[in-house]
Design a protein around this motif. Structure first.
Motif, PDB file in Angstrom:
ATOM      1  N   PHE A   1       0.836  -1.207   0.000  1.00 10.18           N
ATOM      2  CA  PHE A   1       0.000   0.000   0.000  1.00 10.18           C
ATOM      3  C   PHE A   1       0.868   1.253   0.000  1.00 10.18           C
ATOM      4  N   GLY A   2       1.883   1.274   0.832  1.00 15.31           N
ATOM      5  CA  GLY A   2       2.798   2.411   0.848  1.00 15.31           C
ATOM      6  C   GLY A   2       3.493   2.587  -0.483  1.00 15.31           C
TER       7      GLY A   2
ATOM      8  N   VAL B   1       1.018   4.252  -2.879  1.00 16.34           N
ATOM      9  CA  VAL B   1       0.910   5.694  -2.619  1.00 16.34           C
ATOM     10  C   VAL B   1       2.136   6.416  -3.159  1.00 16.34           C
ATOM     11  N   CYS B   2       3.311   5.866  -2.900  1.00 11.68           N
ATOM     12  CA  CYS B   2       4.551   6.464  -3.394  1.00 11.68           C
ATOM     13  C   CYS B   2       4.548   6.541  -4.916  1.00 11.68           C
TER      14      CYS B   2
ATOM     15  N   PHE C   1       5.184  10.312   1.701  1.00 12.88           N
ATOM     16  CA  PHE C   1       3.796   9.864   1.848  1.00 12.88           C
ATOM     17  C   PHE C   1       3.697   8.340   1.795  1.00 12.88           C
TER      18      PHE C   1
ATOM     19  N   ALA D   1       2.058   6.252   4.755  1.00 16.59           N
ATOM     20  CA  ALA D   1       0.914   5.365   4.502  1.00 16.59           C
ATOM     21  C   ALA D   1       1.169   3.966   5.052  1.00 16.59           C
ATOM     22  N   SER D   2       2.386   3.461   4.867  1.00 18.09           N
ATOM     23  CA  SER D   2       2.703   2.131   5.408  1.00 18.09           C
ATOM     24  C   SER D   2       2.716   2.145   6.930  1.00 18.09           C
TER      25      SER D   2
ATOM     26  N   ARG E   1      -1.060   1.987   7.857  1.00 18.20           N
ATOM     27  CA  ARG E   1      -1.869   0.831   7.449  1.00 18.20           C
ATOM     28  C   ARG E   1      -1.122  -0.488   7.432  1.00 18.20           C
TER      29      ARG E   1
END
Length: 419
Positions: free
Chosen positions: A360-361, A364-365, A387, A391-392, A395
């Motif tokens: 997920f991170g 986003v990256c 970001f 995010a990681s 989540r």
């Protein structure tokens, strides 16, 4: 000393590590670095009101001095470590030239170089980069390199008769390993593209004399608080995190162990030396090192960086000639060649980003990097890392390991990628 130790002793017979594949990779990487990125320098310099002599001096230093650093580091650490100039840094300098003198900007180049040199000597750079999980770094690399794959598709739209034979030659040579060992696919694509350009008559030779040697200028820097505040920190972040992060991520994914602190030290030295001749800050290049480390035997790949350095020295000495020559080539030719070279690199970057942890991170990256929206004059790849990690952390905290520390995560994520 926090600087990583070189790979000693030096090879007794270094010429045995050279070969046609490594030479061809160097030529393709050189063609990439001396076309699109060079056009950015010409555009920024022209819009900033720099005379042709100042721009020529910039190009001379960016290639020749960085080539010498490339050769030294590649031999000492026995891996492809190509240093060039920061493309985002060049873009960052553009607006500054509209309200600052060039000597003031050069003063910021030297201050940035000194800052990076100190950070490399203290070992802070390695500790900072170990805090970023490798899947997120590779997602940033994928986001930056994605445009090269997209440009390959656009090349079919804008120059089908050039892109099609180049891609066909690349594919045919790739699926016949015996032939590929004699004629590397990228060189086959280069030959097919040159033949297509000649057949179509699309080589737009510039008017006037083409051949000339570079005449470098040694500038006297001026140090102003305005230039320090506006340029030094953004340039240092761009080089150490964004540019070096790409290069280190690519080399790590291909099985190398880049000397992070030594690279920062080399960037500092290079930025000071090249800055005196008007060139923007030195960095470890991502795309070029991706091409050089993408094929061949890993212990021999450093020879391609030496080839690259030697060609770059010649280019720096004859920068005006080669600049006019290469910019006369159709854009579809360069876009196709760069895109074909980047396909396996993009594949590796996506696999490393979304294979297991931090997916997920990494997403986003990747999205932030592709969006390419700068914040506070700092490029999107840096914010993609920020970001992505955030995010990681929100989540995917379990992916950071039992202690929840990023340092442990970096070690965990780099090891499978390197293999």
């Amino acid at each position: 000393m926090p600087l990583e130790k070189p790979a000693l002793p030096l090879p007794r017979r270094p010429w045995s590590d050279f070969g046609p594949l490594y030479f061809s990779n160097a030529i393709v990487a050189f063609l990439f670095s001396s076309t699109g990125p060079l056009a950015i320098v010409l555009s920024v310099g022209s819009r900033g009101g720099l005379p042709e002599a100042d721009i020529a001096s910039w190009i001379f230093a960016a290639f020749l001095i960085n080539a010498l650093i490339t050769i030294v580091f590649s031999v000492l650490y026995r891996q492809p470590l190509v240093f060039l100039w920061s493309i985002p840094g060049t873009v960052l300098v553009g607006p500054a030239l509209t309200h600052m003198t060039f000597p003031e900007v050069i003063g910021a180049f030297l201050a940035t170089g000194l800052l990076m040199l100190v950070l490399g000597l203290t070992g802070f750079v390695r500790r900072a980069m170990e805090m970023v999980p490798m899947p997120i770094v590779m997602a940033m690399v994928a986001g930056v390199f994605l445009r090269f794959g997209v440009d390959l598709i656009f090349a079919f739209r804008d120059g089908f008769l050039i892109a099609a034979p180049m891609t066909a030659a690349f594919v045919l040579l790739s699926i016949v390993p015996v032939v590929a060992r004699l004629l590397p696919p990228l060189i086959g694509a280069l030959i097919a593209g040159a033949a297509a350009v000649w057949w179509l008559g699309n080589f737009n030779a510039p008017a006037g004399a083409i051949f000339s040697f570079a005449e470098p200028k040694l500038f006297v820097p001026q140090f102003s608080w305005a230039a320090m505040v506006e340029l030094v920190v953004p340039l240092a972040i761009t080089v150490l995190v964004v540019q070096n992060g790409q290069g280190i991520g690519v080399l790590t994914a291909n099985g190398h162990r880049p000397p992070t602190n030594a690279i920062a030290f080399g960037c500092g030295v290079g930025s000071i030396l090249t800055g005196l001749f008007g060139a923007v800050s030195t960095c470890l290049t991502g795309p070029v090192n991706a091409i050089l480390s993408g094929s061949g035997d890993k212990p021999r790949q450093y020879s391609s960086a030496i080839f690259f350095g030697l060609v770059s020295i010649a280019f720096g000495l004859m920068a005006p000639f080669f600049t006019r020559l290469l910019l006369a080539t159709p854009p579809a030719f360069i876009a196709t060649l760069a895109g074909l070279a980047m396909l396996p690199i993009l594949q590796t970057a996506f696999q490393a980003s979304f294979r297991e942890k931090f997916s997920f991170g990494a997403l986003v990256c990747f999205l932030v990097t592709v969006a390419d929206v700068p914040i506070f004059l700092i490029g999107a790849p840096f914010w993609g890392l920020v970001f992505g990690v955030a995010a990681s952390w929100l989540r995917e905290r379990a992916d950071f390991g039992p202690s929840g520390t990023l340092r442990q995560t970096a070690a965990d994520s780099q090891e499978p990628t390197a293999r």
